[in-house]
Design a protein around this motif. Structure first.
Motif, PDB file in Angstrom:
ATOM      1  N   ILE A 126       1.029  -1.288  -0.324  1.00  0.00           N
ATOM      2  CA  ILE A 126      -0.087   0.042  -0.527  1.00  0.00           C
ATOM      3  C   ILE A 126       0.776   0.971  -0.226  1.00  0.00           C
ATOM      4  CG2 ILE A 126      -1.381   1.684   1.554  1.00  0.00           C
ATOM      5  CD1 ILE A 126      -3.026  -1.199   0.035  1.00  0.00           C
ATOM      6  N   ARG A 127       1.987   1.524   0.704  1.00  0.00           N
ATOM      7  CA  ARG A 127       2.909   2.400   0.802  1.00  0.00           C
ATOM      8  C   ARG A 127       3.259   2.900  -0.550  1.00  0.00           C
ATOM      9  NH1 ARG A 127       5.856   3.181   7.139  1.00  0.00           N
ATOM     10  NH2 ARG A 127       3.815   3.392   8.387  1.00  0.00           N
ATOM     11  N   THR A 128       3.982   1.517  -1.134  1.00  0.00           N
ATOM     12  CA  THR A 128       5.147   1.771  -2.084  1.00  0.00           C
ATOM     13  C   THR A 128       3.695   2.035  -3.265  1.00  0.00           C
ATOM     14  OG1 THR A 128       6.248  -0.069  -1.057  1.00  0.00           O
ATOM     15  CG2 THR A 128       6.145   0.305  -3.696  1.00  0.00           C
ATOM     16  N   LEU A 129       2.390   1.701  -3.720  1.00  0.00           N
ATOM     17  CA  LEU A 129       2.222   1.594  -4.445  1.00  0.00           C
ATOM     18  C   LEU A 129       1.389   3.462  -5.074  1.00  0.00           C
ATOM     19  CD1 LEU A 129      -0.580   1.810  -6.754  1.00  0.00           C
ATOM     20  CD2 LEU A 129      -1.550   0.586  -4.697  1.00  0.00           C
ATOM     21  N   TYR A 130       1.475   3.888  -3.743  1.00  0.00           N
ATOM     22  CA  TYR A 130       0.617   4.844  -2.800  1.00  0.00           C
ATOM     23  C   TYR A 130       1.591   6.364  -3.670  1.00  0.00           C
ATOM     24  CZ  TYR A 130      -1.435   9.116  -0.096  1.00  0.00           C
ATOM     25  OH  TYR A 130      -2.431  10.496  -0.017  1.00  0.00           O
ATOM     26  N   LYS A 131       3.134   5.935  -2.971  1.00  0.00           N
ATOM     27  CA  LYS A 131       3.823   7.237  -3.337  1.00  0.00           C
ATOM     28  C   LYS A 131       4.010   6.856  -4.428  1.00  0.00           C
ATOM     29  CE  LYS A 131       5.516   6.825   2.004  1.00  0.00           C
ATOM     30  NZ  LYS A 131       6.989   6.024   2.456  1.00  0.00           N
ATOM     31  N   ALA A 132       4.048   5.945  -5.677  1.00  0.00           N
ATOM     32  CA  ALA A 132       4.252   5.270  -6.730  1.00  0.00           C
ATOM     33  C   ALA A 132       3.071   6.466  -7.505  1.00  0.00           C
ATOM     34  CB  ALA A 132       4.774   4.269  -7.125  1.00  0.00           C
TER      35      ALA A 132
END
Length: 304
Positions: free
Chosen positions: A180-186
């Protein structure tokens, strides 16, 4: 007769004495002599119960090993469609949940530092004006402000603790924190709503195969009633004439998984009619099934 190694004995309803393999609970042979002194005697019902327990234990271990790459997670009720929230708000709410402290639902910047309302703009990567709109939507139903920081209030929807399996069964999706964090920041801020379109479809996401469908509890792939891309557009209120634009947007929503780029959701279709496409959600974002590898194969999430 001497006791066989690895076996114990039961006497069934007919009076027959039988040997049972301890490791599996299977009745393996009939014993025509008396039960050896000191042997354990159990009823057939106990034998069946043990066999079922061992089978379940084996399945859970397989599930753990199969999904070991998915990392830390939290739960969200699979019945929740967030109908009172804008899709981009749902995305930001789910992202904030990755900062929830285990057990008490408090939002934490670190293990010892509570998150304050003033921190939201920086954490979410949006303007103060966007945070103001966000707060009007989520407070107080989903998040409240306390003297010592923020806390998730709707614990029937968001859970970061051990699930209570007693009583009525409620399906939950596992959301994976790193994914979730990686997707959100990307993802560009303008595309937060497109993440939210999918997140608002939780009641349609099959728990085993991560495909949008009308029977999300079904485990037999051949019996799944798939939700088409056209039906998805109808649910989210998207103009079907802009279908190609929608597909291009999702094609470019990617995130990093162990050094490789993967897409957030995959569209699988046959022939030329894209309206019939099946929609799969990347299991590195959410997944509650027994083996996420089979979802990855079905969805083909690797970015070309």
């Amino acid at each position: 007769m001497s006791e066989l190694k690895g076996y114990e004995y039961i006497v069934d309803a007919s009076g027959e004495t039988k040997a049972v393999q301890r490791s599996t609970g299977e009745i393996t042979e009939t014993v025509w002599m008396c039960v050896p002194i000191g042997s354990q005697i159990r009823t057939p019902d106990v034998i069946v119960a043990q066999a079922e327990y061992l089978k379940l234990k084996e399945q859970n271990e397989l599930r753990r090993l199969s999904n070991k790459d998915l990392d830390k997670f939290f739960f969200i009720s699979n019945d929740e469609d967030f109908k009172d929230l804008l899709p981009q708000t749902v995305t930001r709410l789910i992202y904030l949940n990755t900062y929830t402290h285990f057990g008490d639902n408090k939002l934490m910047l670190t293990e010892r530092t509570p998150m304050k309302r003033k921190d939201l703009a920086k954490i979410l990567g949006v303007s103060k004006a966007v945070v103001t709109k966000f707060w009007k939507e989520v407070n107080p139903k989903y998040i409240q402000e306390q003297d010592d920081g923020l806390i998730f209030t709707n614990t029937d929807i968001f859970i970061k603790r051990k699930l209570n399996q007693r009583g009525k069964y409620n399906p939950y999706q596992k959301f994976y924190i790193n994914g979730i964090r990686t997707l959100y920041k990307a993802t560009n801020i303008s595309n937060h709503k497109h993440l939210g379109y999918i997140f608002k479809m939780l009641p349609f996401i099959n728990l085993e195969y991560n495909v949008l469908c009308k029977n999300p509890m079904e485990k037999d792939l051949d019996k799944i009633q798939f939700l088409s891309l056209a039906e998805f557009c109808n649910v989210i209120g998207y103009n079907i004439s802009q279908l190609n634009r929608l597909l291009n947007i999702y094609k470019n929503i990617t995130f990093d998984v162990k050094g490789k780029r993967e897409i957030f959701c995959a569209f699988a279709y046959s022939g030329l009619d894209r309206k019939t496409s099946r929609i799969f959600v990347n299991p590195h974002i959410l997944y509650s099934g027994t083996n996420y590898n089979k979802v990855k194969v079905l969805g083909a999430f690797c970015k070309e």
